[in-house]
Each structure stands twice: as C-alpha cells, then as structure tokens.
Design a protein around this motif. Structure first.
Motif, short mmCIF file in Angstrom:
data_model
loop_
_atom_site.label_atom_id
_atom_site.label_comp_id
_atom_site.label_asym_id
_atom_site.label_seq_id
_atom_site.Cartn_x
_atom_site.Cartn_y
_atom_site.Cartn_z
N THR A 52 0.85 -1.19 0.00
CA THR A 52 0.00 0.00 0.00
C THR A 52 0.89 1.24 0.00
OG1 THR A 52 -1.68 -1.19 1.25
CG2 THR A 52 -1.85 1.22 1.22
N ALA A 53 0.64 2.15 -0.94
CA ALA A 53 1.42 3.38 -1.04
C ALA A 53 0.49 4.57 -1.17
CB ALA A 53 2.35 3.31 -2.26
N ARG A 54 0.99 5.72 -0.77
CA ARG A 54 0.23 6.96 -0.97
C ARG A 54 0.25 7.28 -2.47
NH1 ARG A 54 2.44 8.05 4.19
NH2 ARG A 54 0.77 8.67 5.61
N LEU A 55 -0.85 7.78 -2.95
CA LEU A 55 -0.93 8.15 -4.37
C LEU A 55 0.14 9.16 -4.72
CD1 LEU A 55 -2.30 7.86 -7.10
CD2 LEU A 55 -3.99 9.54 -6.37
N ARG A 56 0.43 10.10 -3.83
CA ARG A 56 1.47 11.10 -4.13
C ARG A 56 2.85 10.46 -4.29
NH1 ARG A 56 0.39 13.21 1.42
NH2 ARG A 56 1.95 12.24 2.74
N ASP A 57 3.11 9.34 -3.55
CA ASP A 57 4.38 8.63 -3.71
C ASP A 57 4.43 7.91 -5.06
OD1 ASP A 57 5.19 9.53 -1.22
OD2 ASP A 57 4.43 7.74 -0.19
N GLY A 91 -6.55 13.91 4.63
CA GLY A 91 -7.91 14.03 4.11
C GLY A 91 -8.00 14.29 2.62
N ARG A 92 -6.95 14.86 2.03
CA ARG A 92 -6.97 15.14 0.59
C ARG A 92 -6.29 14.05 -0.22
NH1 ARG A 92 -3.90 20.34 -0.10
NH2 ARG A 92 -2.67 19.36 1.51
N GLY A 93 -5.62 13.13 0.47
CA GLY A 93 -4.84 12.11 -0.23
C GLY A 93 -5.56 10.79 -0.37
N SER A 94 -4.93 9.91 -1.13
CA SER A 94 -5.47 8.56 -1.35
C SER A 94 -4.36 7.54 -1.13
CB SER A 94 -5.98 8.41 -2.78
OG SER A 94 -7.04 9.28 -3.03
N LEU A 95 -4.78 6.34 -0.78
CA LEU A 95 -3.89 5.19 -0.70
C LEU A 95 -4.20 4.26 -1.86
CD1 LEU A 95 -4.08 4.33 3.12
CD2 LEU A 95 -2.28 5.59 1.91
N VAL A 96 -3.18 3.60 -2.34
CA VAL A 96 -3.32 2.65 -3.43
C VAL A 96 -2.73 1.33 -2.95
CG1 VAL A 96 -2.69 2.16 -5.82
CG2 VAL A 96 -3.09 4.52 -5.12
N ARG A 97 -3.53 0.25 -3.03
CA ARG A 97 -3.09 -1.06 -2.57
C ARG A 97 -3.20 -2.05 -3.71
NH1 ARG A 97 -6.98 -2.67 -0.25
NH2 ARG A 97 -7.18 -1.69 1.71
N ALA A 98 -2.17 -2.88 -3.89
CA ALA A 98 -2.22 -3.92 -4.92
C ALA A 98 -3.18 -5.01 -4.49
CB ALA A 98 -0.82 -4.50 -5.14
N THR A 99 -3.96 -5.49 -5.42
CA THR A 99 -4.81 -6.65 -5.17
C THR A 99 -3.96 -7.90 -5.40
OG1 THR A 99 -5.53 -6.82 -7.47
CG2 THR A 99 -6.87 -5.43 -5.98
N ALA A 100 -4.50 -9.06 -5.03
CA ALA A 100 -3.79 -10.32 -5.29
C ALA A 100 -3.55 -10.49 -6.79
CB ALA A 100 -4.58 -11.49 -4.72
N THR A 101 -4.54 -10.12 -7.60
CA THR A 101 -4.41 -10.21 -9.05
C THR A 101 -3.32 -9.28 -9.56
OG1 THR A 101 -6.72 -10.81 -9.30
CG2 THR A 101 -5.64 -9.90 -11.25
N GLY A 102 -3.34 -8.04 -9.09
CA GLY A 102 -2.33 -7.06 -9.52
C GLY A 102 -0.93 -7.49 -9.12
N ALA A 103 -0.77 -7.96 -7.88
CA ALA A 103 0.54 -8.40 -7.41
C ALA A 103 1.03 -9.61 -8.21
CB ALA A 103 0.48 -8.73 -5.92
N ALA A 104 0.14 -10.53 -8.53
CA ALA A 104 0.52 -11.72 -9.31
C ALA A 104 0.95 -11.34 -10.72
CB ALA A 104 -0.64 -12.72 -9.35
N GLN A 105 0.20 -10.45 -11.36
CA GLN A 105 0.58 -10.01 -12.71
C GLN A 105 1.91 -9.26 -12.67
OE1 GLN A 105 -2.41 -8.10 -15.08
NE2 GLN A 105 -3.87 -9.75 -14.78
N PHE A 106 2.09 -8.43 -11.63
CA PHE A 106 3.35 -7.71 -11.50
C PHE A 106 4.52 -8.69 -11.37
CE2 PHE A 106 6.70 -6.19 -8.71
CZ PHE A 106 7.17 -5.13 -9.46
#
Length: 146
Positions: A52-57, A91-106
C-alpha cells in the motif's frame, strides 16, 4: 568550467542509450496484461509496506503528470489490479493497494523484465554498472543555484 561541447556530447550519448535500452526492454510489456505505466505503479505499490502506497508517492515515481497518474490508477482499479481508498492520515490524499491479481501479474512480468534488463546491461562490468548508477544518481540530484 565544464566543457560545453563535451557536456552536449555526453548528454546526447546518454539520451540515445536510454532511448535504445528502453525500446528493447519495453517489449516485455503487453497492453492486454500490464502496460509499462501500470507496471511502474505496481512497482511502487508492491515495494511499500503491506503493498500500500500513498498516491502522491506513486506519482512522484512516475514520468507522467499527476492527472495522468490519477486516471491510470482509476483504470487499474476498474481492472481489479489495485484498490484506491482515502488516506486516513491525509484528508486530501489517497492510498493505493495492490490486489492479489495485480501483485501476481506484477510478479510474472517483473521476473521476465528483470532478466531482460540484466541481459541488456550485461555489456557492462559490475564496476561499470555501479559507476553508471552513481553517475545517474548524481545527475538526478538538484544542484544548488547561486
């Protein structure tokens, strides 16, 4: 004082090498599986704690504009590669987390991509690779202006 002509020659050589190498290794990506840009998003996200990463990162690691990254992340969420949610610490930011599908494809593409990079870069010795890494890092750092 830096020799201007030498600086221009070095820049052109670096630029052309980067372009050729990128063209070679870009063949590792298939738009139907993961594009280069999607791979780059997942690279940042899967390396972060709990994938999980911050969208800004994510944005700071990309070579495209913030609005383009936001649209890309939204498309990836629709495809089930990542989940996007509000950042409880910003409050203005978002988090992005890889799903199992995304991590497997990566992981699937990362293995082949890593081999392609290593093969292309095998033209250089380990000492030359370390020197190239260090010189590129030095060029990326902003130099103080007077």
């Amino acid at each position: 004082m830096t020799d201007r002509r030498l600086a221009i020659d070095a820049w052109e050589s670096l630029f052309r090498a980067q372009h050729e190498v990128f063209g070679d290794i870009n063949q590792d990506f298939d738009e139907d599986t993961l594009s280069q840009a999607e791979y780059d998003v997942l690279l940042t996200v899967t390396r972060a704690p709990e994938m999980t990463a911050r969208l800004r990162d994510v944005t700071s690691n990309m070579l495209i504009s913030q609005p383009s990254v936001s649209r890309l992340v939204d498309r990836m969420a629709v495809r089930g590669l990542i989940v996007k949610c509000a950042d409880p610490d910003d409050g203005r930011g978002s988090l992005v987390r890889a799903t199992a599908t995304g991590a497997a494809q990566f992981r699937k593409i990362a293995s082949a991509h890593g081999r392609a990079i290593a093969e292309r870069m095998s033209l250089l010795t380990d000492d030359e690779l370390a020197q190239l890494r260090d010189l590129a890092s030095k060029l990326r750092k902003k130099q103080p202006t007077c």
